[in-house]
Design an enzyme around this catalytic site. Structure first.
Site, PDB file in Angstrom:
ATOM      1  N   GLU A   5      15.919  71.155  15.015  1.00 15.70           N
ATOM      2  CA  GLU A   5      15.867  70.453  16.303  1.00 15.70           C
ATOM      3  C   GLU A   5      14.467  69.900  16.610  1.00 15.70           C
ATOM      4  O   GLU A   5      13.973  70.031  17.736  1.00 15.70           O
ATOM      5  CB  GLU A   5      16.334  71.383  17.430  1.00 15.70           C
ATOM      6  N   GLU A  21      25.787  72.593  14.728  1.00 17.59           N
ATOM      7  CA  GLU A  21      25.988  73.701  15.659  1.00 17.59           C
ATOM      8  C   GLU A  21      27.064  73.289  16.648  1.00 17.59           C
ATOM      9  O   GLU A  21      26.810  72.511  17.572  1.00 17.59           O
ATOM     10  CB  GLU A  21      24.693  74.047  16.408  1.00 17.59           C
TER      11      GLU A  21
END
Length: 603
Positions: free
Chosen positions: A161, A235
């Protein structure tokens, strides 16, 4: 014999060894599950119809002190990957170095913060040299387990991320090269949430997305960012994490299944985060700070398809039913549920006050000014990473004690060992009664968990991080005790003289009791009418307890118990009860359904 063709992303669908392939993955972190249960949890993942395991790798556990590397027992990453392969699962490895994961400092070791110029997750030389040293030890352990070498690793994630952080344009290229130069040759991926998709990518690396709902058009945006490439939700958030003092988060099973069905119908690959959350044992929970500091609970149940203790849920059964329709062959039967029991309550028999325990602390250090936890000269000068630090100085008057927001994260304030108040982010002043006699001021400061996400990462020093004042005059001449409460400390404590609980305890204190077990079985330990502290069973740190909830019980794995006597030690800050209770299931206070919340937040 030609080299095996690994996972490829050369068209709108993945191929593995040249054949079309869809990733159906689930995240289970080896460091959140007792090793004795790795096989059980992976078999349950496979029996749900999944074909791939994903796991992070926590740098702070594998290199707890600079140059000291741990890869054995609970941290045997290679054994975990090999086990997945033996069970017929592929592996996507997410080695960081930053992992987020609701884990202290996002998995980065706290000793990095000794460098006052440190810029985490950048190409600052102090950070890159530490990453290079760590990767020199980590990556050669996993390269033989890659697909091309006959192993189960089919893809490796580049950092995590980064688009939501993005402080250095060269950083992702550095991490990519750090992996390639050490022999990583399988498909490279990045993963980003909604906010980071536009700037989280790196040349030649497939982008994936993290989400829970389809409301924000993230999948379509990903398709536009990289046309003619396979789409993957790295995710898919099956639930959400909890923070102390707020309701337990759940995410509706029917809504989850509805969204997952739509993703699968569109041919998208998916990885469930989490499939099984497990537990942030010890002091390893992280914290959020997006304007307000919020430490996370020790339970990482996450409202995932498998509960914290490995039980099947409605989500699991619905998901298995759904995935069976996407499988070309029958999926395996789920393993039997493990037994648990609520042991009879036990009576606490002895205690030792914090003040008496100081002789067991690692070190005593004196300085004119308070020193933050990471800069204390302990642990071979790697500083203190976790737990509590006691700061003491003499005062000669009363007045307003002002923390100036230098307490990280919570301090009990004592005058001559009498509690007079608590300092934290909200409360920064305590009134000290006037007196002309010399008195000892003590502040027991707890690291409640370092932030694991967002711009505050560089500023996660703990303890006292600057001056505190009494009537606007900075206090000086501190004595500091490191109370990291490692197993060695708890063992030393056992050899001290403990007092029978018939005598009124002086708080804070360690309380002791014995649990007699015939057949060790999983259970949950409860502390009704206690306030706040930490629980140790046979030297294992189960995590934190706090009456504010939502977590009302701590998972105690059966493999950590033994037949016969089991020593339970509870560190309690403010208020103990006579008994320790047990339950068969994790218990919560108030619950809130996150499907009613419109958020695009962060893992």
């Amino acid at each position: 014999m030609s080299e095996r063709q690994g996972l490829r992303a050369d068209s709108t669908h993945f191929t593995l060894d040249g054949a079309p392939f869809r990733i159906l993955g689930g995240s289970i972190h080896y460091f959140r599950v007792p090793r004795a249960y790795w096989r059980d949890r992976l078999l349950k993942l496979k029996a749900c119809g999944l074909n791939t395991l994903t796991t992070y790798v926590p740098w702070n556990l594998h290199e707890p002190e600079r140059g000291v590397y741990l890869f054995q027992e609970e941290l045997d990453l290679e054994a975990y990957i090999r086990l997945a392969g033996e069970l017929g699962l592929w592996v996507i490895l997410r080695p960081g170095p930053y992992i987020c994961a609701e884990w202290d400092l996002g998995g980065l070791p706290s000793w990095l913060l000794q460098d006052k110029k440190m810029k985490l997750r950048t190409t600052y030389s102090g950070f890159t040299s530490a990453v290079n040293s760590y990767f020199d030890k980590l990556i050669p352990r996993v390269t033989p387990l890659q697909y091309k070498n006959g192993g189960p690793i089919i893809a490796v994630q580049v950092e995590n991320e980064y688009g939501s952080y993005a402080k250095d344009e060269q950083y992702m290229s550095f991490i990519k090269e750090a992996l390639l130069s050490r022999g990583i040759s399988e498909l490279l991926l990045t993963s980003d949430n909604h906010d980071g998709m536009n700037c989280g990518g790196v040349d030649g690396v497939l982008q994936t997305v993290n989400l829970q709902k389809l409301t924000f058009g993230d999948v379509q945006h990903l398709a536009e960012l990289q046309p003619q490439k396979p789409l993957m939700v790295m995710e898919y958030w099956s639930g959400w994490f909890d923070v102390w003092g707020e309701p337990h988060h759940v995410f509706s099973a029917p809504e989850m299944i509805s969204i997952v069905r739509e993703l699968l119908d569109r041919g998208i690959s998916i990885n469930f985060y989490m499939f099984h959350g497990g537990t942030s044992f010890g002091f390893m929970n992280g914290a959020l700070d997006l304007g307000t500091y919020k430490p996370q609970t020790s339970s990482y149940d996450y409202d995932a398809p498998l509960t914290e203790s490995g039980d099947y849920t409605t989500k699991y059964h619905l998901l298995r039913s759904l995935l069976s329709t996407y499988s070309n062959e029958p999926i395996s039967e789920p393993p039997a549920v493990q037994s648990r029991r609520a042991y009879e309550p036990l009576t606490v028999t002895h205690y030792i006050s914090l003040w008496e325990s100081l002789q067991c602390a690692e070190t005593l250090f004196r300085a004119d000014d308070p020193v933050n936890m990471e800069s204390l000269p302990v642990n071979h000068n790697n500083g203190q990473s976790y737990g509590y630090t006691l700061y003491q100085t003499d005062i000669y008057s009363g007045g307003d004690l002002n923390s100036r927001n230098h307490v990280r994260d919570r301090a009990l304030v004592f005058i001559d060992r009498e509690l007079i108040g608590v300092l934290d982010y909200r409360t920064q002043k305590v009134k000290i009664p006037q007196s002309k006699s010399e008195r000892t001021l003590s502040l027991l400061v707890e690291n409640c968990g370092r932030v694991n996400y967002g711009p505050a990462l560089d500023n996660q020093q703990k303890g006292l991080v600057g001056d505190i004042t009494l009537d606007n005059v900075p206090l000086k001449k501190f004595t500091m005790h490191c109370l990291d409460m490692k197993t060695s400390f708890i063992n030393r404590l056992q050899s001290q003289k403990w007092t029978s609980v018939g005598t009124k305890p002086t708080y804070p204190a360690f309380f002791r009791g014995s649990l007699v077990v015939d057949q060790p079985t999983d259970t949950f330990l409860k502390l009704p009418n206690w306030n706040k502290g930490v629980v140790f069973v046979n030297g294992h740190n189960l995590g934190r307890h706090w009456s504010v909830g939502p977590q009302k019980a701590l998972y105690l794995p059966g493999p950590w118990l033994r037949s016969g006597d089991n020593e339970i030690v509870v560190f309690e800050e403010l208020k103990a009860a006579e008994t320790i209770s047990f339950a068969e299931n994790l218990e919560y206070g108030k619950t809130v359904d996150v499907s009613t919340q419109l958020f695009c937040t962060l893992i």
